[in-house]
Design a protein around this motif. Structure first.
Motif, short mmCIF file in Angstrom:
data_model
loop_
_atom_site.label_atom_id
_atom_site.label_comp_id
_atom_site.label_asym_id
_atom_site.label_seq_id
_atom_site.Cartn_x
_atom_site.Cartn_y
_atom_site.Cartn_z
N LEU A 45 45.04 -72.13 10.45
CA LEU A 45 43.99 -72.53 9.51
C LEU A 45 42.60 -72.40 10.13
N ILE A 46 42.42 -72.89 11.35
CA ILE A 46 41.08 -72.89 11.93
C ILE A 46 40.66 -71.49 12.37
N VAL A 47 41.60 -70.71 12.90
CA VAL A 47 41.24 -69.35 13.32
C VAL A 47 40.85 -68.51 12.12
N GLU A 48 41.65 -68.57 11.05
CA GLU A 48 41.31 -67.80 9.84
C GLU A 48 39.98 -68.27 9.27
N GLY A 49 39.78 -69.58 9.24
CA GLY A 49 38.57 -70.12 8.64
C GLY A 49 37.31 -69.78 9.41
N LEU A 50 37.35 -69.93 10.73
CA LEU A 50 36.16 -69.63 11.53
C LEU A 50 35.80 -68.15 11.46
N ASN A 51 36.79 -67.29 11.51
CA ASN A 51 36.50 -65.86 11.39
C ASN A 51 35.97 -65.51 10.00
N ARG A 52 36.50 -66.16 8.99
CA ARG A 52 36.05 -65.88 7.62
C ARG A 52 34.59 -66.24 7.42
N ILE A 53 34.13 -67.32 8.03
CA ILE A 53 32.74 -67.74 7.82
C ILE A 53 31.79 -67.11 8.84
N GLY A 54 32.33 -66.25 9.71
CA GLY A 54 31.44 -65.47 10.57
C GLY A 54 31.32 -65.92 12.01
N LEU A 55 32.23 -66.78 12.48
CA LEU A 55 32.23 -67.18 13.89
C LEU A 55 33.45 -66.55 14.56
N PRO A 56 33.28 -65.45 15.30
CA PRO A 56 34.42 -64.74 15.89
C PRO A 56 35.26 -65.65 16.79
N THR A 57 36.56 -65.68 16.49
CA THR A 57 37.48 -66.58 17.18
C THR A 57 38.82 -65.89 17.36
N PRO A 58 39.23 -65.61 18.61
CA PRO A 58 40.52 -64.95 18.80
C PRO A 58 41.69 -65.87 18.49
N LYS A 59 42.76 -65.28 17.98
CA LYS A 59 43.98 -66.04 17.69
C LYS A 59 44.85 -66.06 18.94
#
Length: 386
Positions: free
Chosen positions: A302-316
Motif C-alpha cells: 500500500l505505501i510503496v504504491e501510494g508514494l510512487n503514485r503521488i510522485g515520491l520515488p520509493t523502491p519496493k
C-alpha cells in the motif's frame, strides 16, 4: 571542575529516538498526527508470552540472572539458531543482552581498539557508526542506492578493507532500507572477512519479516568470524521487554559477557522467561509471526504504491517495515522536507541524514492501513499546494 568526557561530547543522540519522541509529544498534546517514525510493531506482545511472564512472577523467578543469561534461554537460543538458521552454536557461545542494541554496543566495546575500522553499509541504522566511535573506532561507509535495491556490491566492500579493518556490519533485512541481501552477496562478504581476517557482525533482528526471498545467515559460511545478533523486539512485538542475544566465537561471546557483568549484570529475569516461551512454544509463536508478516506485506504494498503514485520515488524492497522515499520534490534538503511533512501535512517521518540517505526520509509502516491511507492523502494535498 572538569567537564564531560570527549567520548560523550562526540556522540550524537539517536535521531530516530528523538523524532519519535517529538511525534509522541505532539500526539499527547492532542494534535492529529500520523506517526510513521518508530521501528516498533504496533501489535501487542502475544498472549502466550505475557502469560509466561506472569507465571515467572508467580513462581518467584525475580532474582538476579547470570551475566550471560539464564541457562534455559541460552539453550533455547542455541536450538533456535540450529532450527531456523542452520547454525551450530552451543549454549555456552550465546549471550543474552538488554535488547539487540546492547548486544551490538557491547560487541563494539569488546572488539575495537582506538583506530580500528568498522565497515558499514549505507544507508545504515543510525547507531552503528556512533557505537563504533564510542568504542574508539571509526566507521567506513560502503554506499548503496535505490537503483540496486540498496544491495551492496561485495567488490566495493573489499575495496574498503584496510589493515585496520576489524569488522563489517551486515543488516539484512535492513533498517532503514528494508533490503534483503541475496545469499550470494552475504556469502561473498563472509568470504572476504575470512580472507582478510576480520569479523562479520550480522544484525538479523528483522529476519522473520521477509516478504519475498529467504533469509540467510552469513555465519553458515564463516562461523569462526561471525557474530549473529538478534532479539525479541521485532518478531514477537516485545520492544519494551528489552531482550536481545548474540552467538558466535567463544572468546568474543565471553568478552561480551564480561562487559555485561560490569554494566547491566543481566537483562530482566522475568523478560528472559517470557523469551524462553517465545522461542519454545513454536506453534503459537509461528502463528503470531505469520499474522504480523502478512499484515506488514499488505502495508508495504500500500505505501510503496501510494508514494510512487503521488510522485515520491520509493523502491519496493522485501523486508523489515520501512521504506526510504525520495522527497526532493518536497524539498531537496531532507530535514526541511521532514519538517514540512510534520508541520504542514501532520505526518511524522525520520529524515535520512543520519542514515546516510540524503534527499530521503524513512517511513515506518508498522501502523494501520487506515493510517497509511491518511498519511498518503495528506502528503498528496501538500504536494498539490502551489
Amino acid at each position: 571542575m572538569r567537564g564531560l568526557s570527549q567520548r560523550v561530547h562526540s556522540m550524537k543522540p539517536s535521531s530516530t529516538v528523538a523524532v519519535n519522541a517529538k511525534a509522541l509529544e505532539l500526539r499527547r498534546q492532542g494534535i492529529d498526527l500520523v506517526a510513521m517514525t518508530a521501528g516498533e510493531p504496533d501489535f501487542d506482545t502475544p498472549q502466550h508470552v505475557k502469560d509466561a511472564a506472569w507465571r515467572a512472577i508467580q513462581a518467584g523467578k525475580t532474582k538476579y540472572a547470570p551475566p550471560a543469561g539464564i541457562p534455559e534461554l541460552r539453550e533455547a537460543i542455541s536450538q533456535k539458531f540450529k532450527r531456523e538458521n542452520g547454525l551450530d552454536i552451543p549454549p555456552d557461545q550465546t549471550v543474552v543482552t538488554v535488547g539487540g542494541k546492547q548486544a551490538l554496543f557491547n560487541l563494539f566495546q569488546a572488539l575495537l581498539d582506538p583506530g580500528d575500522e568498522v565497515i558499514v553499509i549505507g544507508p545504515y541504522w543510525v547507531s552503528y557508526p556512533e557505537m563504533a566511535r564510542f568504542a574508539g573506532g571509526e566507521a567506513v561507509e560502503v554506499r548503496t542506492g535505490p537503483e540496486a535495491g540498496f544491495i551492496p556490491d561485495p567488490a566495493e566492500v573489499e575495496k574498503k578493507v584496510s589493515p585496520r579493518t576489524k569488522a563489517v556490519v551486515l543488516n539484512s533485512p535492513g533498517n532503514p532500507t528494508g533490503a534483503v541481501y541475496p545469499q550470494e552477496v552475504l556469502t561473498a562478504i563472509a568470504e572476504i572477512a575470512r580472507k582478510h581476517d576480520f569479523y562479520v557482525i550480522s544484525d538479523e533482528i528483522y529476519e522473520h519479516l521477509i516478504y519475498e526471498g529467504e533469509h540467510f545467515s552469513p555465519a553458515r559460511v564463516a562461523p569462526e568470524r561471525t557474530i549473529t545478533v538478534n532479539g525479541a523486539a521485532k518478531a514477537y512485538a516485545m520492544t519494551g521487554w528489552r531482550i536481545g542475544y548474540a552467538g558466535g566465537p567463544k572468546d568474543v561471546i565471553k568478552a561480551v559477557v564480561d562487559v555485561n557483568s560490569q554494566s547491566t549484570t543481566s537483562p530482566d529475569t522475568i523478560a528472559q522467561w517470557a523469551m524462553v516461551e517465545a522461542l519454545t512454544n513454536l506453534e503459537a509463536s509461528q502463528q503470531f509471526i505469520a499474522m504480523a508478516r502478512e499484515a506488514y506485506r499488505g502495508r508495504r504494498n500500500l505505501i510503496v504504491e501510494g508514494l510512487n503514485r503521488i510522485g515520491l520515488p520509493t523502491p519496493k524492497v522485501n523486508g523489515a517495515f520501512y521504506v526510504l522515499s525520495d522527497v526532493s520534490k518536497i524539498d531537496p534538503d531532507e530535514v526541511k522536507a521532514a519538517e514540512r511533512l510534520l508541520t504542514e501535512a501532520r505526518v511524522a517521518v525520520v529524515p535520512g541524514t543520519d542514515f546516510a540517505a540524503p534527499q530521503h526520509v524513512r517511513f515506518s509502516y508498522a501502523t494501520s492501513e487506515d493510517n497509511i491511507r491518511k498519511a498518503l492523502h495528506r502528503i498528496e494535498e501538500l504536494l498539490a499546494r502551489p
